[in-house]
Design a protein around this motif. Structure first.
Motif, PDB file in Angstrom:
ATOM      1  N   ILE A 263      -7.617  13.564   3.758  1.00 16.25           N
ATOM      2  CA  ILE A 263      -7.392  12.507   4.619  1.00 16.25           C
ATOM      3  C   ILE A 263      -6.102  11.680   4.657  1.00 16.25           C
ATOM      4  N   LEU A 264      -5.747  11.614   3.342  1.00 15.03           N
ATOM      5  CA  LEU A 264      -4.595  10.719   3.030  1.00 15.03           C
ATOM      6  C   LEU A 264      -3.334  11.535   3.417  1.00 15.03           C
ATOM      7  N   GLU A 265      -3.321  12.763   3.425  1.00 15.40           N
ATOM      8  CA  GLU A 265      -2.330  13.655   3.699  1.00 15.40           C
ATOM      9  C   GLU A 265      -2.255  13.932   5.233  1.00 15.40           C
ATOM     10  N   LYS A 266      -3.161  13.600   5.752  1.00 14.37           N
ATOM     11  CA  LYS A 266      -3.074  13.953   7.445  1.00 14.37           C
ATOM     12  C   LYS A 266      -3.394  12.535   8.071  1.00 14.37           C
ATOM     13  N   GLN A 267      -2.507  11.492   7.479  1.00 15.70           N
ATOM     14  CA  GLN A 267      -2.357  10.288   8.270  1.00 15.70           C
ATOM     15  C   GLN A 267      -1.401  10.433   9.278  1.00 15.70           C
ATOM     16  N   PRO A 268      -1.545   9.468  10.234  1.00 18.92           N
ATOM     17  CA  PRO A 268      -0.519   9.769  11.309  1.00 18.92           C
ATOM     18  C   PRO A 268       0.780   9.319  10.778  1.00 18.92           C
ATOM     19  N   PRO A 269       1.995   9.207  11.487  1.00 24.76           N
ATOM     20  CA  PRO A 269       3.390   9.161  10.991  1.00 24.76           C
ATOM     21  C   PRO A 269       3.563   7.592  10.693  1.00 24.76           C
ATOM     22  N   TRP A 270       2.940   6.609  11.261  1.00 22.54           N
ATOM     23  CA  TRP A 270       3.165   5.159  10.974  1.00 22.54           C
ATOM     24  C   TRP A 270       2.365   4.891   9.746  1.00 22.54           C
ATOM     25  N   SER A 271       1.250   5.652   9.324  1.00 24.39           N
ATOM     26  CA  SER A 271       0.400   5.018   8.408  1.00 24.39           C
ATOM     27  C   SER A 271       0.842   5.834   6.813  1.00 24.39           C
ATOM     28  N   ASP A 272       0.608   4.872   6.068  1.00 22.89           N
ATOM     29  CA  ASP A 272       0.577   5.298   4.388  1.00 22.89           C
ATOM     30  C   ASP A 272      -0.192   4.464   3.590  1.00 22.89           C
ATOM     31  N   LEU A 273      -1.402   4.719   3.792  1.00 19.70           N
ATOM     32  CA  LEU A 273      -2.377   3.783   3.302  1.00 19.70           C
ATOM     33  C   LEU A 273      -2.411   3.205   1.774  1.00 19.70           C
ATOM     34  N   PRO A 274      -2.203   2.269   1.544  1.00 20.26           N
ATOM     35  CA  PRO A 274      -1.721   1.981  -0.079  1.00 20.26           C
ATOM     36  C   PRO A 274      -3.153   2.184  -1.180  1.00 20.26           C
ATOM     37  N   VAL A 275      -2.997   2.844  -2.023  1.00 23.47           N
ATOM     38  CA  VAL A 275      -4.060   2.975  -3.229  1.00 23.47           C
ATOM     39  C   VAL A 275      -3.543   2.154  -4.223  1.00 23.47           C
ATOM     40  N   VAL A 276      -4.493   1.171  -4.898  1.00 31.78           N
ATOM     41  CA  VAL A 276      -4.327   0.728  -6.210  1.00 31.78           C
ATOM     42  C   VAL A 276      -5.231   1.058  -7.088  1.00 31.78           C
ATOM     43  N   LEU A 277      -4.629   1.919  -8.204  1.00 36.99           N
ATOM     44  CA  LEU A 277      -5.570   2.464  -9.122  1.00 36.99           C
ATOM     45  C   LEU A 277      -5.391   1.776 -10.475  1.00 36.99           C
ATOM     46  N   MET A 278      -6.471   1.551 -10.938  1.00 36.82           N
ATOM     47  CA  MET A 278      -6.743   1.010 -12.445  1.00 36.82           C
ATOM     48  C   MET A 278      -7.150   1.975 -13.473  1.00 36.82           C
ATOM     49  N   MET A 279      -6.398   2.462 -14.445  1.00 40.10           N
ATOM     50  CA  MET A 279      -6.759   3.340 -15.254  1.00 40.10           C
ATOM     51  C   MET A 279      -6.374   2.965 -16.766  1.00 40.10           C
ATOM     52  N   ARG A 280      -7.010   3.725 -17.663  1.00 40.48           N
ATOM     53  CA  ARG A 280      -6.485   3.562 -19.079  1.00 40.48           C
ATOM     54  C   ARG A 280      -5.480   4.616 -19.349  1.00 40.48           C
ATOM     55  N   GLN A 281      -4.571   4.357 -20.226  1.00 38.27           N
ATOM     56  CA  GLN A 281      -3.457   5.232 -20.202  1.00 38.27           C
ATOM     57  C   GLN A 281      -4.069   6.669 -20.949  1.00 38.27           C
ATOM     58  N   ASP A 282      -4.922   6.296 -21.925  1.00 35.69           N
ATOM     59  CA  ASP A 282      -5.423   7.567 -22.642  1.00 35.69           C
ATOM     60  C   ASP A 282      -6.084   8.583 -21.667  1.00 35.69           C
ATOM     61  N   ASP A 283      -6.492   8.303 -20.753  1.00 31.47           N
ATOM     62  CA  ASP A 283      -7.386   8.915 -19.829  1.00 31.47           C
ATOM     63  C   ASP A 283      -6.670   9.737 -18.795  1.00 31.47           C
ATOM     64  N   GLN A 284      -5.398   9.885 -19.009  1.00 29.76           N
ATOM     65  CA  GLN A 284      -4.531  10.671 -18.240  1.00 29.76           C
ATOM     66  C   GLN A 284      -4.320  11.928 -18.620  1.00 29.76           C
ATOM     67  N   THR A 285      -5.315  12.886 -18.098  1.00 32.51           N
ATOM     68  CA  THR A 285      -5.537  13.982 -18.239  1.00 32.51           C
ATOM     69  C   THR A 285      -4.825  15.019 -17.335  1.00 32.51           C
ATOM     70  N   ASP A 286      -4.503  16.277 -17.642  1.00 33.15           N
ATOM     71  CA  ASP A 286      -3.814  17.203 -16.676  1.00 33.15           C
ATOM     72  C   ASP A 286      -4.387  17.057 -15.236  1.00 33.15           C
ATOM     73  N   ARG A 287      -5.699  17.056 -15.035  1.00 29.81           N
ATOM     74  CA  ARG A 287      -6.395  17.048 -13.815  1.00 29.81           C
ATOM     75  C   ARG A 287      -6.052  15.570 -13.128  1.00 29.81           C
ATOM     76  N   VAL A 288      -6.198  14.467 -13.873  1.00 29.06           N
ATOM     77  CA  VAL A 288      -5.762  13.184 -13.357  1.00 29.06           C
ATOM     78  C   VAL A 288      -4.336  13.219 -12.896  1.00 29.06           C
ATOM     79  N   THR A 289      -3.433  13.711 -13.672  1.00 30.49           N
ATOM     80  CA  THR A 289      -2.087  13.756 -13.326  1.00 30.49           C
ATOM     81  C   THR A 289      -1.925  14.599 -12.021  1.00 30.49           C
ATOM     82  N   THR A 290      -2.509  15.653 -11.957  1.00 24.92           N
ATOM     83  CA  THR A 290      -2.523  16.464 -10.590  1.00 24.92           C
ATOM     84  C   THR A 290      -2.872  15.682  -9.462  1.00 24.92           C
ATOM     85  N   VAL A 291      -4.028  14.962  -9.451  1.00 32.87           N
ATOM     86  CA  VAL A 291      -4.260  14.156  -8.351  1.00 32.87           C
ATOM     87  C   VAL A 291      -3.438  13.027  -8.231  1.00 32.87           C
ATOM     88  N   LEU A 292      -2.769  12.633  -9.086  1.00 36.84           N
ATOM     89  CA  LEU A 292      -1.745  11.328  -8.900  1.00 36.84           C
ATOM     90  C   LEU A 292      -0.682  11.824  -8.044  1.00 36.84           C
TER      91      LEU A 292
END
Length: 243
Positions: free
Chosen positions: A74-103
């Motif tokens: 749904i974030l990828e299909k936003q209209p041209p004017w929109s770029d919905l902000p995301v604030v993400l809180m995460m621990r550095q040691d939890d940045q797995t390959d899966r998390v990196t891909t999502v980021l």
């Protein structure tokens, strides 16, 4: 600039890890004057995003939860004017390959390292909401332009109907002077078929020889000196009919 924003478009949506976290976050954001809605999971958050939101607040747990692909979609299909902000809180040691891909799939994300100071979290969310307000202003401008274009098309259609009903010939020409755009009625007045391409040399050639030079002077005076173009001339058909 005043914008017309629905109340549900001003909400901060978040998925708290626990009920207690949700209560604390709601109280924290409310104290900063922010409207917020805790969602029990990403499925609910995605549904609420479709209704409208000013920002999303997540933890790293959400990035590996069921429903994250729907959120990215749904974030990828936003209209041209929109770029919905995301604030993400995460621990550095939890940045797995899966998390990196999502980021990589998050277009507009602010990263905060957990545990983050309360002031930092509030400041980041407030900044995201302000950025969203500017996007709403852009949306208003887009809508204003769109409405203007619709009105312009309607007026043009009305003009075309009026011109056709009155059997008027119309023309316009861009700069530099070369091609002249005539409507079909105007071409008929000059004994030309509807598909004819018209330039100034063709125009002048159809005029009566005694009227060509003063017509050319009238065109030049209009274009180069800003004088009003208002002239009468005779035209000559291939059969030497004069109009």
């Amino acid at each position: 600039m005043e914008t017309h924003v629905h109340s549900y478009e001003k909400r901060v949506l978040f998925v708290p890890p626990t009920v207690r976290d949700g209560e604390i976050t709601r109280s924290l954001l409310a104290s900063a004057g922010l409207r917020c809605l805790p969602c029990k999971n990403l499925d609910q958050l995605v549904k609420e995003v479709r209704s409208g939101a000013s920002a999303i607040l997540l933890t790293e747990d959400a990035l590996i939860s069921e429903g994250i692909e729907d959120l990215l979609g749904i974030l990828e299909k936003q209209p041209p004017w929109s770029d919905l902000p995301v604030v993400l809180m995460m621990r550095q040691d939890d940045q797995t390959d899966r998390v990196t891909t999502v980021l990589r799939g998050l277009r507009n994300v602010t990263l905060l390292e957990r545990p983050a100071p309360t002031r930092t979290v509030v400041s980041a969310v407030l900044a995201a909401v302000r950025a969203r307000e500017r996007q709403y202003q852009i949306r208003e401008q887009f809508e204003s332009i769109r409405q203007g274009e619709v009105q312009s098309r309607e007026l043009q259609q009305q003009l075309e109907v009026a011109v056709d009903a009155s059997e008027l010939g119309t023309f316009h020409c861009g700069m530099p002077l070369d091609k002249i755009v005539w409507n079909s009625r105007c071409k008929a007045h000059f004994w030309l078929p509807p598909e004819a391409e018209v330039d100034f040399e063709l125009f002048y050639s159809i005029l009566h020889p005694d009227d060509r030079e003063r017509t050319r002077e009238a065109v030049d005076a209009c274009v180069w000196q800003g004088k009003i173009y208002d002239i009468e001339y005779r035209t000559v058909s291939p059969r030497n009919e004069v109009r």
